[in-house]
Design a protein around this motif. Sequence first.
Motif, mmCIF file in Angstrom:
data_model
loop_
_atom_site.group_PDB
_atom_site.id
_atom_site.type_symbol
_atom_site.label_atom_id
_atom_site.label_comp_id
_atom_site.label_asym_id
_atom_site.label_seq_id
_atom_site.Cartn_x
_atom_site.Cartn_y
_atom_site.Cartn_z
ATOM 1 N N UNK A 169 2.497 6.937 9.147
ATOM 2 C CA UNK A 169 3.636 6.318 9.805
ATOM 3 C C UNK A 169 4.594 7.366 10.369
ATOM 4 N N UNK A 170 5.483 6.905 11.254
ATOM 5 C CA UNK A 170 6.563 7.721 11.806
ATOM 6 C C UNK A 170 7.808 6.854 11.800
ATOM 7 N N UNK A 198 0.828 -1.194 0.000
ATOM 8 C CA UNK A 198 0.000 0.000 0.000
ATOM 9 C C UNK A 198 0.865 1.247 0.000
ATOM 10 N N UNK A 199 0.305 2.340 -0.523
ATOM 11 C CA UNK A 199 0.950 3.636 -0.356
ATOM 12 C C UNK A 199 0.762 4.073 1.086
ATOM 13 N N UNK A 200 1.776 4.714 1.645
ATOM 14 C CA UNK A 200 1.713 5.148 3.040
ATOM 15 C C UNK A 200 2.392 6.503 3.185
ATOM 16 N N UNK A 201 1.678 7.441 3.784
ATOM 17 C CA UNK A 201 2.246 8.740 4.066
ATOM 18 C C UNK A 201 2.646 8.836 5.524
ATOM 19 N N UNK A 255 10.654 15.306 7.344
ATOM 20 C CA UNK A 255 10.005 15.450 6.041
ATOM 21 C C UNK A 255 8.730 14.637 6.011
ATOM 22 N N UNK A 256 7.728 15.171 5.297
ATOM 23 C CA UNK A 256 6.547 14.365 5.003
ATOM 24 C C UNK A 256 6.874 13.530 3.779
ATOM 25 N N UNK A 257 6.573 12.234 3.869
ATOM 26 C CA UNK A 257 6.944 11.280 2.826
ATOM 27 C C UNK A 257 5.707 10.518 2.364
ATOM 28 N N UNK A 258 5.634 10.259 1.075
ATOM 29 C CA UNK A 258 4.706 9.255 0.550
ATOM 30 C C UNK A 258 5.556 8.129 -0.003
#
Length: 353
Positions: free
Chosen positions: A227-228, A94-97, A146-149
């Motif tokens: 997530x973190x 799955x995609x996860x941000x 940073x915010x990541x996808x």
Amino acid sequence: MDSSSMPMSGSRRRVCVIGAGISGLSTALNIVQLNDTIDVTIITDRCSPDTTSDVAGGIWMPLTGKANRSWTMATRDHLQYLMTSGRGMEAGVQHMGGIDIASYTPQMPGVGDADEQSGYLIQKCLTEDETKTLFPHQSHQSRQAAFILTFLVNTTIYLAWLRQQFLQSERGSIIRRQINSLSELAGTYDVIVNCSGLGARELAGDKSVHPDRGQIVLVKAPHVKTYYHDTVSNDVGVFPYILPRKDDVVLGGAHGPGDSNTHIDPKLRENIINTVCQIMPSLRNAEIIGERVGLRPARDGGPRVEKEIINVGGVAMKVVHNYGHGGQGVMLHWGCARDASQLVQQLLYPSRL
């Protein structure tokens, strides 16, 4: 008759893959997809859900270094293909941000807002004020948030999917058996592929392979949607991460180089929970539904993906090695499997090169 003792028929070639973790299964699948004249047998003493890969958190991140970069980007492209082809759910992908925090420098991949440079699908660096607002109880001095996808892989589902794809090829089989020496397979297969993880320390005589102990806590927390991940440990040795999956949330983690203890460490469990609850206080009352320990197959110098000819009693045994991924198996697996399958092809059909 054991299928491993059956003679080769016609012009078909027989390849054996040792290991059924994420590296072994993905390599076996790549081989049968590469050439329809090759029959592949996986020999393993453990299958999912009892492999080290089953304990992996499953987050994909880009890695530095020329080989690692190539392998991780090939894996990223494979995971993205599963998503865009509509197969992500069945494969456990799955995609996860979420938020990634690391001691980046401007010259390292993973920095800045340019997706092509970082390798992430989307990356947006946070300001210091944004980071303080999100994590008021955490100190992130001289570090970049940073915010990541990216991708999150539920490895148990993914391993089952890889196994299914491999067996559905009708040119793949799996045998449960302990292999103590590569010489046991001499003269039986045209090529042996060593994806034995920690077992490579003995099978390949590679003393640079060693365990890196990890421990995770699984909780029920359906409210967690992002997530973190932190790449730096705190003062109690926790590298904190929070990874939400379909039916649970994975809390981690730790590194124990050289530690082969597979029992749950209650103190480490307490440290993990206390650390992640400082980051996300709503996890304090989450129900614990499981705990796992895994021994990452680390190797000094990184993964070994190469071919070798070994003389066993006057018989030349063709071997391809694909091991030593440590805690980066999910990030590297498809790229390494692609290259390992190409090496198998080179050993089987040298005249075509």
